[in-house]
Design a protein around this motif. Structure first.
Motif, PDB file in Angstrom:
ATOM      1  N   ILE A   1      -9.962   4.022   2.369  1.00 30.43           N
ATOM      2  CA  ILE A   1      -9.372   5.024   3.437  1.00 30.43           C
ATOM      3  C   ILE A   1      -9.331   6.313   2.973  1.00 30.43           C
ATOM      4  N   MET A   2      -8.919   6.512   1.596  1.00 30.23           N
ATOM      5  CA  MET A   2      -8.900   7.912   1.122  1.00 30.23           C
ATOM      6  C   MET A   2     -10.388   8.630   0.936  1.00 30.23           C
TER       7      MET A   2
ATOM      8  N   VAL B   1      -7.068 -14.327 -13.756  1.00 23.07           N
ATOM      9  CA  VAL B   1      -6.204 -13.664 -12.887  1.00 23.07           C
ATOM     10  C   VAL B   1      -6.782 -12.884 -11.779  1.00 23.07           C
ATOM     11  N   ILE B   2      -8.058 -12.654 -11.605  1.00 21.90           N
ATOM     12  CA  ILE B   2      -8.521 -12.045 -10.554  1.00 21.90           C
ATOM     13  C   ILE B   2      -8.613 -12.856  -9.285  1.00 21.90           C
TER      14      ILE B   2
ATOM     15  N   VAL C   1      -2.853  -1.272   8.434  1.00 22.74           N
ATOM     16  CA  VAL C   1      -3.527  -0.674   7.467  1.00 22.74           C
ATOM     17  C   VAL C   1      -4.973  -1.223   7.714  1.00 22.74           C
TER      18      VAL C   1
ATOM     19  N   ASP D   1      -4.392  -8.675  -3.978  1.00 20.35           N
ATOM     20  CA  ASP D   1      -3.999  -7.172  -4.259  1.00 20.35           C
ATOM     21  C   ASP D   1      -5.290  -6.245  -4.702  1.00 20.35           C
ATOM     22  N   ILE D   2      -6.379  -6.972  -4.795  1.00 20.60           N
ATOM     23  CA  ILE D   2      -7.555  -6.337  -5.211  1.00 20.60           C
ATOM     24  C   ILE D   2      -8.081  -5.780  -3.753  1.00 20.60           C
TER      25      ILE D   2
ATOM     26  N   ARG E   1      -4.595 -13.017  -8.162  1.00 21.18           N
ATOM     27  CA  ARG E   1      -4.169 -11.682  -7.413  1.00 21.18           C
ATOM     28  C   ARG E   1      -5.285 -11.123  -6.611  1.00 21.18           C
TER      29      ARG E   1
ATOM     30  N   ILE F   1      11.236   1.979   4.934  1.00 20.93           N
ATOM     31  CA  ILE F   1      11.721   1.694   6.507  1.00 20.93           C
ATOM     32  C   ILE F   1      13.079   2.369   6.581  1.00 20.93           C
TER      33      ILE F   1
ATOM     34  N   LEU G   1      -6.194  -5.095  -1.271  1.00 23.71           N
ATOM     35  CA  LEU G   1      -5.318  -3.890  -1.047  1.00 23.71           C
ATOM     36  C   LEU G   1      -5.747  -2.616  -1.527  1.00 23.71           C
ATOM     37  N   ILE G   2      -6.149  -2.576  -2.958  1.00 26.42           N
ATOM     38  CA  ILE G   2      -6.663  -1.646  -3.835  1.00 26.42           C
ATOM     39  C   ILE G   2      -7.937  -1.087  -3.052  1.00 26.42           C
TER      40      ILE G   2
ATOM     41  N   PHE H   1      -1.387  -6.068  -8.513  1.00 27.75           N
ATOM     42  CA  PHE H   1      -2.442  -6.782  -9.601  1.00 27.75           C
ATOM     43  C   PHE H   1      -1.879  -6.645 -10.870  1.00 27.75           C
TER      44      PHE H   1
ATOM     45  N   GLY I   1      -1.704  -2.257  -3.939  1.00 27.89           N
ATOM     46  CA  GLY I   1      -2.257  -3.238  -4.682  1.00 27.89           C
ATOM     47  C   GLY I   1      -2.215  -3.161  -6.442  1.00 27.89           C
TER      48      GLY I   1
ATOM     49  N   VAL J   1      -4.419  10.123   4.217  1.00 27.60           N
ATOM     50  CA  VAL J   1      -4.717   9.845   2.500  1.00 27.60           C
ATOM     51  C   VAL J   1      -3.286   9.201   2.122  1.00 27.60           C
TER      52      VAL J   1
ATOM     53  N   VAL K   1      -1.356   1.905   0.156  1.00 23.98           N
ATOM     54  CA  VAL K   1      -1.801   0.476   0.154  1.00 23.98           C
ATOM     55  C   VAL K   1      -2.277   0.315  -1.343  1.00 23.98           C
ATOM     56  N   PHE K   2      -3.045   1.456  -1.609  1.00 18.93           N
ATOM     57  CA  PHE K   2      -3.870   1.408  -3.154  1.00 18.93           C
ATOM     58  C   PHE K   2      -2.497   1.101  -4.334  1.00 18.93           C
TER      59      PHE K   2
ATOM     60  N   PHE L   1       7.736  -3.026  10.759  1.00 25.19           N
ATOM     61  CA  PHE L   1       8.441  -3.848   9.847  1.00 25.19           C
ATOM     62  C   PHE L   1       9.353  -4.555  10.816  1.00 25.19           C
TER      63      PHE L   1
ATOM     64  N   GLY M   1      -3.184   5.663   2.955  1.00 20.97           N
ATOM     65  CA  GLY M   1      -4.235   4.894   1.973  1.00 20.97           C
ATOM     66  C   GLY M   1      -3.837   4.839   0.536  1.00 20.97           C
TER      67      GLY M   1
ATOM     68  N   GLY N   1      -7.031   0.762   0.379  1.00 23.39           N
ATOM     69  CA  GLY N   1      -6.664   2.007  -0.001  1.00 23.39           C
ATOM     70  C   GLY N   1      -7.605   3.011  -0.457  1.00 23.39           C
ATOM     71  N   MET N   2      -8.465   2.575  -1.427  1.00 24.82           N
ATOM     72  CA  MET N   2      -9.651   3.254  -1.990  1.00 24.82           C
ATOM     73  C   MET N   2     -10.418   3.822  -0.794  1.00 24.82           C
TER      74      MET N   2
ATOM     75  N   LEU O   1      -6.207   0.593  10.822  1.00 21.17           N
ATOM     76  CA  LEU O   1      -6.397   2.292  10.448  1.00 21.17           C
ATOM     77  C   LEU O   1      -7.677   2.504   9.683  1.00 21.17           C
TER      78      LEU O   1
END
Lengths: 295, 346
Positions: free
Chosen positions: B317-318, B300-301, B256, B307-308, B304, A227, B310-311, A117, A113, A103, A109-110, B135, A106, B314-315, B259
């Protein structure tokens, strides 16, 4: 006047101290969460960057005076910490540690973003809140920002040391870290402590972010400071607050010295080499509990 | 008459393809896929090829994370090492089959370098080390210009075997598909063998596993080595397919994504890995259509858009970890059970 080589060396150490004290404050946030809730937060770098951007938002976009803006940032990030804990980590209480770590990955990354954004991916300059003219003493040059960073971090650490030693909440947090069940039986609100540690951690991270973006610049990629901070935490011992601070400072100084003598390319990977070395030699770090088992 | 699927021998119980029905289904699937590739357009084949490469890489990650229960956040680093190794070897005259195998072994060795210090300790150390490792590899790909050509990237020769060059989407499919099937079968085989059971035992309760005589450090390390090997092969294939690699292809973002594949697909399940790899490969392709919808009203969408993504990742995965930890494979199983029992679900 010192010989030039010694002066050079001291200058590198001084720069290292400034960056290292930022690592220390971010590492502090990491350890607070880890101690209280057993969660290793991979999103700590992003929390830090988010804090810096929130502060930038208040100063540049809302035109609030710097002092107030920083204060508001602290409240805002504390709230963010509480919300994150409530939304994503309350449901995970009692789940295997593996899932909780996932979590946080995740979440990192969230948040990355969200930052990109909201503020875009261009490099921004953080409005300086102390004068930019470098100060010279004993032949060393130090910028006021670096000096302020060292002083603020030292101040912060003192505050936290007192908080954990004397206040009820601080003692409660240490109790939860020590033994959750026993703390619960003693009437400590463990869930409240969980939320509190996320809030504190987010505030400390935000402070680190504001200072770091003052020394460097403001960009979503600042979050890769993780890191540097993770080796710092491992060096200090995962569950030790003094360890986080010492570890952060050491990583900052060593990295700067390596960068000064071996070149900037090596600087970036120094912390990784240190990490591998610590795991080989002293895996529980300088101050950590020696409960780590080799398998 | 038998009224269900009963196993009467150990051999039946551990069979890779459990029932005739499953065998027929997989046969039909393979024939249909090959048939589709023969007639479909290049874009479809491109997606299929990417899915196949992602499946190989994700199988590797699922071995260390899903089966052995050790978190690795630096999978992109291993993919990068495989990609660069194979590309450079092929460029210097090593035949393709040898270069890709060597790439796998070089990646395995780098896996040992990361794994030996961090896997002999209990806890999160592998996660922390691999995070940093990802990295470092990306950074090295940027600064080691003499080897990797730095940020400008590296042109990669297409794969070729015995004078036949796999330089089109369609021909590459016939290279990557057999390798994917091999990888899937090999993983299934590992899961049912002693090694696979040892990994699962370590994941479920390491102390109990140790008591039963499983050497924790050896089995964790072997899982990580196998995982790195898969990543190396997947990275090498990716390089030879794209014919161009650069540091930006192997950012943390890619780790990610992998994952997300195994979490969304289903940790520890081979079928789930395939689901996840296909899902996470098709999702960005579908998302590409979104900016077109908003080009006029919300520029703008478009700007960027990364980044959307990525969001969203992330969502996803969680949400999967919190709500459906068994992933798509779990949902698939539930649906299957429901219909098998239908209309007597209880």
């Amino acid at each position: 006047m010192l010989p030039e080589s010694v002066g050079n060396f001291m200058q590198l150490v001084l720069n290292g101290l400034a960056v290292g004290s930022i690592y220390a404050s971010v590492a502090l946030g990491l350890v607070i969460i880890y101690k209280a809730t057993d969660v290793f937060n991979f999103a700590q770098g992003e929390l830090m960057t988010l804090g810096a951007f929130v502060c930038y938002f208040f100063i540049v976009q809302m035109h609030i005076p710097v002092g107030w803006a920083i204060l508001i940032t602290f409240f805002a990030t504390a709230l963010i910490g509480l919300v994150i804990e409530e939304l994503f980590f309350k449901p995970m209480v009692g789940e295997p540690i593996f899932s909780v770590i996932m979590v946080t990955v995740g979440l990192s990354v969230f948040l990355k973003g969200i930052i990109g954004f909201s503020w875009g991916n261009l490099i921004k300059k953080f409005p300086p809140f102390v004068s930019e003219a470098p100060i010279t003493f004993f032949g060393f040059v130090i910028s006021p920002v670096q000096l302020a960073t060292i002083v603020i971090t030292a101040f912060l650490i003192t505050i936290f040391a007192l908080f954990f030693k004397y206040t009820d909440l601080g003692i409660g947090m240490r109790a939860v870290a020590n033994d959750q069940d026993a703390a619960l039986l003693m009437g400590i609100g463990v869930r409240k402590i969980f939320g509190l540690s996320w809030a504190i951690s987010a505030v400390v991270a935000a402070l680190g972010g504001v200072l770091l973006s003052n020394i460097m610049y403001l960009h979503p990629s600042l979050s890769s400071v993780g890191i540097k901070v993770f080796p710092a935490v491992v060096l200090g011992g995962l569950d030790s607050i003094p360890g986080a601070i010492v570890g952060g400072v050491i990583i900052g100084v060593v990295e700067n010295i390596a960068g000064g003598y071996l070149g900037g390319d090596i600087k970036e990977i120094t912390s990784f080499i240190i990490l591998i070395a610590i795991l080989m030699i002293k895996p529980y770090g300088l101050f950590g509990k020696e409960e780590i088992e080799r398998v | 008459m038998r009224s269900g699927d009963f196993k009467t021998s150990y051999r039946e119980d551990i069979a890779i393809l459990q029932t005739t029905f499953v065998k027929v289904c997989i046969g039909i699937f393979i024939v249909a896929l090959v048939g589709a590739v023969l007639i479909a357009d290049n874009y479809f084949i491109y997606i299929v090829n990417l899915c196949a490469i992602a499946t190989i890489g994700a199988l590797g990650l699922n071995i260390i994370t899903g089966l052995a229960g050790q978190i690795s956040i630096g999978h992109a680093g291993f993919l990068a090492i495989g990609a660069y190794a194979s590309a450079l070897l092929l460029k210097n005259g090593v035949p393709f089959l040898i270069s890709i195998a060597l790439a796998g072994f070089i990646t395995t060795i780098s896996g040992f370098i990361v794994g030996i210090p961090s896997l002999r300790l209990k806890g999160l150390y592998l996660a922390i080390t691999t995070f940093a490792f990802g990295f470092v590899v990306e950074h090295l790909a940027n600064i080691w210009v003499s080897l990797t050509n730095g940020a400008n990237g590296l042109m990669v020769l297409p794969a070729s075997i015995l004078g036949f060059t796999f330089d089109s989407d369609r021909s590459f499919f016939f290279l990557v598909f057999p390798i994917t099937i091999l990888a899937v079968l090999y993983t299934r085989n590992l899961v049912r063998s002693k090694v696979g059971r040892a990994w699962i035992a370590i994941r479920d309760r390491d102390i109990a596993a140790q008591t039963m005589g499983i050497s924790l450090s050896w089995y964790k390390l072997s899982a990580f080595a196998v995982s790195s090997f898969y990543a190396g092969i997947a990275g090498a294939l990716y390089g030879h397919y794209m014919q161009f690699i650069g540091p930006t292809h192997f950012e943390l973002y890619l780790s990610v994504q992998y994952l997300a594949m195994i979490i969304i697909g289903g940790l520890g399940s081979v079928l789930g890995t395939i689901f996840g790899a296909v899902f996470m490969t098709i999702l960005p392709e579908l998302l590409k259509y979104i900016p077109d919808l908003f080009r006029q009203s919300y520029p703008v969408i478009v700007e960027r858009f990364a980044d959307i993504n990525l969001i969203l990742y992330g969502m996803l995965i969680m949400l999967f970890v919190i709500i459906e930890p068994k992933g798509l494979y779990g949902i698939w199983n539930n649906v299957k059970t429901y219909w098998r029992m239908w209309p007597y679900t209880h």
